[in-house]
Scaffold this motif. Structure first.
Motif, PDB file in Angstrom:
ATOM      1  N   VAL A  54      47.559 -29.547  50.576  1.00 54.18           N
ATOM      2  CA  VAL A  54      48.901 -29.064  50.907  1.00 54.18           C
ATOM      3  C   VAL A  54      48.930 -27.541  51.048  1.00 54.18           C
ATOM      4  N   GLN A  55      48.159 -26.862  50.223  1.00 55.36           N
ATOM      5  CA  GLN A  55      48.158 -25.401  50.305  1.00 55.36           C
ATOM      6  C   GLN A  55      47.724 -24.919  51.677  1.00 55.36           C
ATOM      7  N   GLU A  58      50.369 -25.669  54.275  1.00 59.58           N
ATOM      8  CA  GLU A  58      51.537 -24.800  54.216  1.00 59.58           C
ATOM      9  C   GLU A  58      51.211 -23.379  54.659  1.00 59.58           C
ATOM     10  N   SER A  64      56.647 -23.633  52.829  1.00 58.27           N
ATOM     11  CA  SER A  64      56.303 -23.972  51.462  1.00 58.27           C
ATOM     12  C   SER A  64      57.201 -25.102  51.027  1.00 58.27           C
ATOM     13  N   THR A  66      57.429 -25.890  47.638  1.00 59.33           N
ATOM     14  CA  THR A  66      57.585 -25.864  46.192  1.00 59.33           C
ATOM     15  C   THR A  66      58.745 -24.957  45.833  1.00 59.33           C
ATOM     16  N   SER A  96      58.198 -29.804  45.324  1.00 56.91           N
ATOM     17  CA  SER A  96      57.698 -29.880  43.962  1.00 56.91           C
ATOM     18  C   SER A  96      58.266 -28.728  43.160  1.00 56.91           C
TER      19      SER A  96
ATOM     20  N   GLN B  55      48.525 -18.570  47.487  1.00 51.45           N
ATOM     21  CA  GLN B  55      48.006 -19.768  48.145  1.00 51.45           C
ATOM     22  C   GLN B  55      46.840 -19.427  49.062  1.00 51.45           C
ATOM     23  N   SER B  64      41.976 -22.746  42.177  1.00 50.72           N
ATOM     24  CA  SER B  64      43.403 -22.953  41.991  1.00 50.72           C
ATOM     25  C   SER B  64      43.772 -22.466  40.599  1.00 50.72           C
ATOM     26  N   LEU B  98      53.037 -26.806  37.239  1.00 47.17           N
ATOM     27  CA  LEU B  98      53.752 -27.660  38.178  1.00 47.17           C
ATOM     28  C   LEU B  98      54.197 -28.891  37.414  1.00 47.17           C
ATOM     29  N   ARG B 119      48.553 -30.973  45.911  1.00 44.39           N
ATOM     30  CA  ARG B 119      48.870 -29.559  45.774  1.00 44.39           C
ATOM     31  C   ARG B 119      47.715 -28.775  45.165  1.00 44.39           C
TER      32      ARG B 119
END
Lengths: 342, 342
Positions: A54-55, A58, A64, A66, A96, B55, B64, B98, B119
């Motif tokens: 997803v990162q 995006e 984004s 989140t 999220s 990101q 991450s 998260l 994510r």
DNA sequence: ATGAAAGCGCTAACAG
DNA sequence: CTGTTAGCGCTTTCAT
């Protein structure tokens, strides 16, 4: 790190003997793909346990999904219930939730927000923002670049959205109901560092002035209102204050304080509500479990959270900012009764 | 979206008249940069309100710094307090959190985890995982690719780390203390869908068998143990059960249930602890605020959270998995006393 | 001490 | 319907 490396879209493409574009297309289902290739790709995805990053997506799309949430504390169930509402609503919109706890500290509140912005959140919800931060330029700057909604924040920040309960109205209702029951010495218990307390105190002052009985001694600030120690701190303060000012009722800015008041009364051998009435605020679950059950103003936390979520999303999608004020309701239980002489 | 576009590293580089590499170097301070260029770059950063995009950085570095947390519910303060511990610990290590709420639903629990993996979380903490999911291959698969730690999860998943309280030991301690006070009809109140309940029931059974008094009628499952309705549900069940089985003590799997037991007793005109003793489990703040105050097993939630955080980080950094079992302690308050005939 | 350039995993024209 | 390619914002060799 041990463990297998996560498969990327390239791995899947190779495995399926197609291009990455095709893989992307079957993953997103946004362009036609021949059934048999779709099957092949799906098989490869399955086989490699491929999960799209997803990162990366995006980053590419410059968007984004989140949203960041900042709470002053997790200790008061008020916040947990609001978060619950946010989480549920945000999930529906496929966002999220990145949660940060400011621990009742204005600097940490700022740090949280900076961290969240760096993480490229699409929007931000700040619950009960610290008064001090609201007065500086901090939030003003922020609102210019990031969709921002406050829950129970009262300083006017251009570009921000707001959702709050009608705390002023609620306070007035609470006070009025107490007054009608014959209470003329109402001790107000508040905390520090949140706009909510200011709003409520202002209402308290004007109400009492209207009745011609404002007494500075009847306003008590117990400090931090959302910490592990709030209940006990309140009780401690009240142990000294109650005998000194002899109120007929105690009107608290949140239920934690009200429970503290209950405990102080017990220690002082004051029976609630016979000797003194105790009014809470929020209607967190706790208020139903104590004895006597608290009479309190319901803030409908879940809905507060839901509304905030819908406002960020609206701001993100359409750039519109809005203000929502939810009504609140007096929940009459067992801690308030008619005033008695004593 | 309205609002100014966020500045990128390229904008800053242009503004300062240097290359992006240089900007990166002053931002990260990991390579020497001539003082005057550093000043120029800093000025540009300031001017443009530049915030590095985490990101993008993480995509580039294939790492991450966010860790995912899944809770079954936010309703029970137990979870809020655990999250508080996780948040505090994780923050120290520069990770962000998260949060996802599974709403006591096994499928949503899986959905949460998939979303979190997508994510690209560095690691995952699952609090009180759903029993059903633990039995399927789901977590086994997951643990192969993502650092995973369970809080109060008991099925053996290869590669996962665990932190739990010694719930079995705690249950035994609770039971023993009750037994010593002369209680020989102890009703156990449990919930559904969590390993914790199984563990506790097992201890209950063997303890009662040892005493030669195991009675199937003395085990009550009230369903969902962490929802808004848990307290009331428990009370409802007990309203029927208590007169039927006439226990001398009620031993509950969490404090919410214990508060429900308290309420049921009140309704039935049973005085706690004179007529019946009520034992809680967890020691959430609530347990100190009800009357009578609950005697309960402390689970030290904050530490549970902290430990879990340190375990994910350890797994992320060194690939080590570990098991931590925290001790727990009986907090003797006012809801348990010697057994009486009645 | 600094710049040029490759590439992280992905999507979206564009070209076939 | 499918492949090629540019580029999102960033870090990091490799040169200079």
């Amino acid at each position: 790190m041990i463990g297998k490396k996560n498969a990327t879209i390239v791995d899947v493409a190779k495995e399926a003997g197609v291009s990455v574009a095709t893989v992307s297309r079957v993953v997103n289902g946004n362009y036609p793909v021949k059934p048999e290739t779709k099957v092949a790709v799906s098989a490869a995805i399955e086989k490699l346990h491929y999960v799209p990053n997803v990162q990366a997506r995006e980053l590419n799309q410059r968007r984004s999904t989140t949203i960041g949430v900042v709470v002053p504390s997790l200790y008061n169930m008020f916040f947990a219930e609001v978060i619950d509402g946010i989480e549920a609503a945000v999930r529906k919109d496929k966002y999220s939730l990145l949660l940060n706890c400011a621990q009742n500290d204005p600097e940490q509140e700022q740090a949280c927000i900076k961290a969240l912005v760096a993480r490229n959140v699409a929007g931000l919800i700040v619950i009960s923002p610290n008064t001090q931060n609201m007065q500086e330029d901090f939030y003003k700057q922020l609102a210019e670049r990031t969709p921002l909604v406050f829950i129970n924040g009262y300083h006017e920040i251009p570009g921000a959205s707001y959702v709050s309960n009608d705390e002023a109205g609620g306070m007035r209702t609470a006070l009025t109901s107490l007054w009608k029951l014959g209470h003329n010495r109402i001790l107000m218990v508040r905390g520090s560092h949140s706009d909510s307390y200011e709003v409520k105190e202002k209402v308290y002052r004007s109400f009492m002035e209207e009745q011609g009985v404002l007494d500075e001694n009847l306003i008590l600030d117990i400090g931090e209102g959302n910490s592990v120690e709030t209940v006990d701190n309140t009780a401690d303060y009240l142990l000294a204050k109650l005998p000194e000012v002899r109120p007929t009722a105690v009107c608290c800015c949140n239920d934690l304080m009200a429970v503290g008041a209950l405990n102080a009364c017990k220690l002082l051998d004051l029976e609630v509500p016979r000797d003194v009435s105790v009014m809470g605020f929020d209607n967190v679950s706790l208020s139903r479990y104590v004895a006597p059950k608290l009479t309190t103003m319901d803030q409908n936390m879940f809905q507060l959270g839901e509304s905030a979520a819908s406002l960020v999303v609206e701001k993100i999608r359409f750039g519109r900012n809005k203000k929502i004020v939810l009504g609140n309701m007096l929940i009459e239980r067992d801690s308030v009764a008619e005033a008695h002489e004593r």
